[in-house]
Design a protein around this motif. Structure first.
Motif, PDB file in Angstrom:
ATOM      1  N   ALA A  86       0.828  -1.207   0.000  1.00 28.54           N
ATOM      2  CA  ALA A  86       0.000   0.000   0.000  1.00 28.54           C
ATOM      3  C   ALA A  86       0.861   1.254   0.000  1.00 28.54           C
ATOM      4  O   ALA A  86       0.535   2.245  -0.671  1.00 28.54           O
ATOM      5  N   TRP A  87       1.961   1.242   0.749  1.00 33.21           N
ATOM      6  CA  TRP A  87       2.868   2.400   0.784  1.00 33.21           C
ATOM      7  C   TRP A  87       3.469   2.661  -0.598  1.00 33.21           C
ATOM      8  O   TRP A  87       3.502   3.808  -1.062  1.00 33.21           O
ATOM      9  N   LEU A  89       2.325   1.738  -3.577  1.00 31.49           N
ATOM     10  CA  LEU A  89       1.300   2.141  -4.539  1.00 31.49           C
ATOM     11  C   LEU A  89       0.817   3.562  -4.296  1.00 31.49           C
ATOM     12  O   LEU A  89       0.390   4.244  -5.237  1.00 31.49           O
ATOM     13  N   THR A  90       0.869   4.005  -3.049  1.00 35.91           N
ATOM     14  CA  THR A  90       0.354   5.338  -2.719  1.00 35.91           C
ATOM     15  C   THR A  90       1.412   6.427  -2.868  1.00 35.91           C
ATOM     16  O   THR A  90       1.122   7.522  -3.378  1.00 35.91           O
ATOM     17  N   ARG A  91       2.636   6.137  -2.457  1.00 38.22           N
ATOM     18  CA  ARG A  91       3.657   7.178  -2.366  1.00 38.22           C
ATOM     19  C   ARG A  91       4.535   7.293  -3.611  1.00 38.22           C
ATOM     20  O   ARG A  91       5.226   8.292  -3.775  1.00 38.22           O
ATOM     21  N   ARG A  97       2.129   1.122 -12.691  1.00 38.65           N
ATOM     22  CA  ARG A  97       1.623   1.171 -11.315  1.00 38.65           C
ATOM     23  C   ARG A  97       0.145   0.813 -11.256  1.00 38.65           C
ATOM     24  O   ARG A  97      -0.299   0.104 -10.343  1.00 38.65           O
ATOM     25  N   ASP A 101      -1.646  -2.087  -9.193  1.00 36.77           N
ATOM     26  CA  ASP A 101      -2.737  -1.749  -8.287  1.00 36.77           C
ATOM     27  C   ASP A 101      -3.962  -2.608  -8.568  1.00 36.77           C
ATOM     28  O   ASP A 101      -4.633  -3.087  -7.643  1.00 36.77           O
ATOM     29  N   VAL A 160      -4.149  -4.588   2.082  1.00 31.03           N
ATOM     30  CA  VAL A 160      -3.733  -3.463   1.239  1.00 31.03           C
ATOM     31  C   VAL A 160      -4.828  -2.409   1.166  1.00 31.03           C
ATOM     32  O   VAL A 160      -4.593  -1.214   1.393  1.00 31.03           O
ATOM     33  N   ARG A 161      -6.040  -2.822   0.845  1.00 29.55           N
ATOM     34  CA  ARG A 161      -7.115  -1.860   0.616  1.00 29.55           C
ATOM     35  C   ARG A 161      -7.566  -1.166   1.901  1.00 29.55           C
ATOM     36  O   ARG A 161      -8.148  -0.078   1.853  1.00 29.55           O
ATOM     37  N   GLN A 164      -4.380   1.501   2.463  1.00 30.26           N
ATOM     38  CA  GLN A 164      -4.043   2.409   1.367  1.00 30.26           C
ATOM     39  C   GLN A 164      -4.692   3.792   1.480  1.00 30.26           C
ATOM     40  O   GLN A 164      -4.003   4.803   1.320  1.00 30.26           O
ATOM     41  N   ILE A 167      -2.923   5.906   4.212  1.00 29.81           N
ATOM     42  CA  ILE A 167      -1.603   6.408   3.821  1.00 29.81           C
ATOM     43  C   ILE A 167      -1.752   7.660   2.962  1.00 29.81           C
ATOM     44  O   ILE A 167      -0.992   8.627   3.100  1.00 29.81           O
ATOM     45  N   GLY A 168      -2.752   7.657   2.075  1.00 28.57           N
ATOM     46  CA  GLY A 168      -2.966   8.814   1.225  1.00 28.57           C
ATOM     47  C   GLY A 168      -3.355  10.064   1.986  1.00 28.57           C
ATOM     48  O   GLY A 168      -3.174  11.186   1.490  1.00 28.57           O
TER      49      GLY A 168
END
Length: 281
Positions: A86-87, A89-91, A97, A101, A160-161, A164, A167-168
């Motif tokens: 998740a980190w 994919l978000t950052r 990508r 995802d 993950v979901r 995620q 984190i955003g």
């Protein structure tokens, strides 16, 4: 009187509180509570002596230990790697990508039996991955390790979901401020970044654990299903049903339900405590 910051009589796009609550309870009862009550009622018919016989069966105890023990381990690993995925994919922005995802959600859409067959083919001694592990003395397919791999596969998307979106929402300025004040990268991670993520990680763990405990389709193809070795409790329930032992099947299912409820309740209490300590609830 206010609930969730809104007056019960305050106009809104949704129906009134009483009507909304009524629909919610009716739906919950029809879909969840009534079926579970029927299961418990059916199991109660065998009495305490019947439950004692079921729980005294070494095969049942071994299957319960396998199911809950490996499910717990799989949920822990899925939570840790889910946080990492998740980190990333978000950052970060990198080629493909969006494809990565989307691939995270594949275990949601893939039939569990297909997933089990694919994992068994990959990790069998003559499979692509199994053939590489065999010279090292590692055997995955048809062992408890195969169950672990299958459960991590189906549990990862939940971890993950869940994390995620949180984190955003983390403000990067907090990390920059910590660095300005002289914090090292490790201090920024453990004192600024991770604390707000703890409740979400625990929620992902709860979902992953619940999913893993009841998983059946993907496991039976890769586990080997040997009693006292790699036999899971859901498989034992199916075996009891095929033998027309409905009392035994409902007893095992009820025991699984009770253990799952207690475990999830305790984890939810821990999650609520973490939210209060971090000021999120």
């Amino acid at each position: 009187m206010r609930a969730a910051g809104l007056s019960l009589k305050e106009p809104s796009a949704l129906p009134g509180f009483g009507l909304s609550l009524g629909y919610a309870l009716a739906y919950l009862s029809a879909i969840v509570l009534i079926p579970l009550a029927a299961l418990i009622y059916r199991a109660a018919g065998i009495g305490l002596a019947g439950f004692a016989d079921v729980l005294g069966d070494p095969r049942v105890l071994a299957a319960l230990r396998t199911s809950f023990g490996i499910a717990f381990a799989a949920a822990v690993v899925a939570s840790l790697f889910g946080l990492l995925v998740a980190w990333v994919l978000t950052r970060y922005r990198f080629p493909a990508r969006r494809i990565v995802d989307a691939a995270v959600d594949l275990p949601f859409a893939l039939p569990t039996a297909v997933a089990g067959i694919a994992l068994a083919a990959l990790y069998a001694p003559n499979g692509w991955i199994g053939s590489l592990l065999a010279p090292l003395g590692l055997r995955v397919a048809f062992t408890p390790l195969g169950i672990f791999v299958a459960l991590v596969f189906v549990a990862l998307p939940f971890a993950v979901r869940t994390v995620q979106p949180v984190i955003g929402e983390i403000d990067r300025e907090l990390e920059e401020a910590a660095a300005t004040l002289g914090a090292t990268r490790a201090e920024s991670v453990f004192k600024v970044v991770l604390p707000p993520l703890v409740p979400a990680v625990l929620t992902g763990f709860v979902l992953a654990f619940a999913r893993s405990v009841g998983e059946y389709g993907s496991v039976i193809f890769v586990a080997g299903n040997l009693p006292f070795v790699s036999e899971i409790a859901p498989l034992l329930v199916v075996i009891k049903l095929e033998e027309y032992d409905y009392a035994g099947a409902t007893a095992i299912a009820t025991v699984m339900l009770g253990i799952s409820f207690v475990g999830l309740f305790l984890i939810n209490l821990l999650e609520a405590y973490a939210r209060r300590r971090l000021g999120h609830g």
